[in-house]
Design a protein around this motif. Sequence first.
Motif, PDB file in Angstrom:
ATOM      1  N   GLN A 204      -1.009  10.099  25.155  1.00  0.00           N
ATOM      2  CA  GLN A 204      -1.720  10.183  23.891  1.00  0.00           C
ATOM      3  C   GLN A 204      -1.092   9.246  22.858  1.00  0.00           C
ATOM      4  N   GLU A 205      -1.919   8.598  22.075  1.00  0.00           N
ATOM      5  CA  GLU A 205      -1.453   7.759  20.982  1.00  0.00           C
ATOM      6  C   GLU A 205      -1.761   8.449  19.656  1.00  0.00           C
ATOM      7  N   VAL A 206      -0.720   8.679  18.879  1.00  0.00           N
ATOM      8  CA  VAL A 206      -0.876   9.276  17.555  1.00  0.00           C
ATOM      9  C   VAL A 206      -0.611   8.195  16.514  1.00  0.00           C
ATOM     10  N   VAL A 207      -1.557   8.009  15.612  1.00  0.00           N
ATOM     11  CA  VAL A 207      -1.462   6.963  14.591  1.00  0.00           C
ATOM     12  C   VAL A 207      -1.371   7.607  13.216  1.00  0.00           C
ATOM     13  N   GLY A 208      -0.340   7.222  12.463  1.00  0.00           N
ATOM     14  CA  GLY A 208      -0.185   7.691  11.091  1.00  0.00           C
ATOM     15  C   GLY A 208      -0.397   6.551  10.113  1.00  0.00           C
ATOM     16  N   ASN A 209      -1.080   6.821   8.999  1.00  0.00           N
ATOM     17  CA  ASN A 209      -1.354   5.805   7.989  1.00  0.00           C
ATOM     18  C   ASN A 209      -1.071   6.350   6.600  1.00  0.00           C
ATOM     19  N   ILE A 210      -0.398   5.551   5.762  1.00  0.00           N
ATOM     20  CA  ILE A 210      -0.205   5.908   4.362  1.00  0.00           C
ATOM     21  C   ILE A 210      -0.381   4.663   3.500  1.00  0.00           C
ATOM     22  N   GLU A 211      -0.637   4.885   2.223  1.00  0.00           N
ATOM     23  CA  GLU A 211      -0.603   3.827   1.228  1.00  0.00           C
ATOM     24  C   GLU A 211       0.401   4.226   0.161  1.00  0.00           C
ATOM     25  N   ALA A 212       1.185   3.270  -0.294  1.00  0.00           N
ATOM     26  CA  ALA A 212       2.227   3.578  -1.271  1.00  0.00           C
ATOM     27  C   ALA A 212       2.306   2.476  -2.318  1.00  0.00           C
ATOM     28  N   ARG A 213       2.674   2.879  -3.547  1.00  0.00           N
ATOM     29  CA  ARG A 213       2.880   1.938  -4.645  1.00  0.00           C
ATOM     30  C   ARG A 213       4.292   2.130  -5.181  1.00  0.00           C
ATOM     31  N   PHE A 214       4.993   1.010  -5.357  1.00  0.00           N
ATOM     32  CA  PHE A 214       6.364   1.050  -5.845  1.00  0.00           C
ATOM     33  C   PHE A 214       6.482   0.165  -7.091  1.00  0.00           C
TER      34      PHE A 214
END
Length: 230
Positions: A204-214
Amino acid sequence: MSDQPVVSVRGEATIEVDPELAVLTISVESQDIDRDTTVDLLSKRARAVTDVVARFKSGIERSETSRLQVYPEFENKKKGESVRRYVGRATTHLTMHDFALLSDLIVALAAIEMVSIDGPWWRLRPDSEVYRMARLAAAEDALVRARDYAGAFGAEIATLVEIADQGMSTRYDRPLAASARFAASSSWEGQGDERRFDLEPQRQEVVGNIEARFQLTRATLSPTLRPDSP
């Protein structure tokens, strides 16, 4: 509004792991011109499924009966209620965690008259630690990207402004894909009590995605990066 520069990045991580669960759908059917006979046959075959499940209960995490049907099929609907036959169906879903028992279970179920078996569908547990690992890996990827961009402009990360979870996805956990994999990677060997399936669990392939601002420290542009450079 602060005049300090801000960098927005997307972090992504893919983790490939062995499945934790295998799901089977077992359906039994009966047909007869007599309604009571149809019900009796269906009951007998459904009990046979229950007996097999009981034999392998150590490797089964969950067993659920999802559908039970008994209905008439008519000769010609336009000419009244002349019944051609009665049909009965019962469906059970099994979730297994012990893959070593999976082949023997399938063989035992296949011996039941008028049985259909669909699966296995390889899956992860809903609360699997793999999802957390993918989230954290995606966050780390976003941080690395932000530092790379900041460094390219002679700046450093100062503070985290915002982080948005873009969600998780698991590849190959859909019934169609898993079922196709089963057909391609399984073989039927032997005869009689020696029959078995050589199953290859689909990773199984688990994909995580986030967007961040610094928020960054003020950039110190090199001559080649300055807008007014010749």
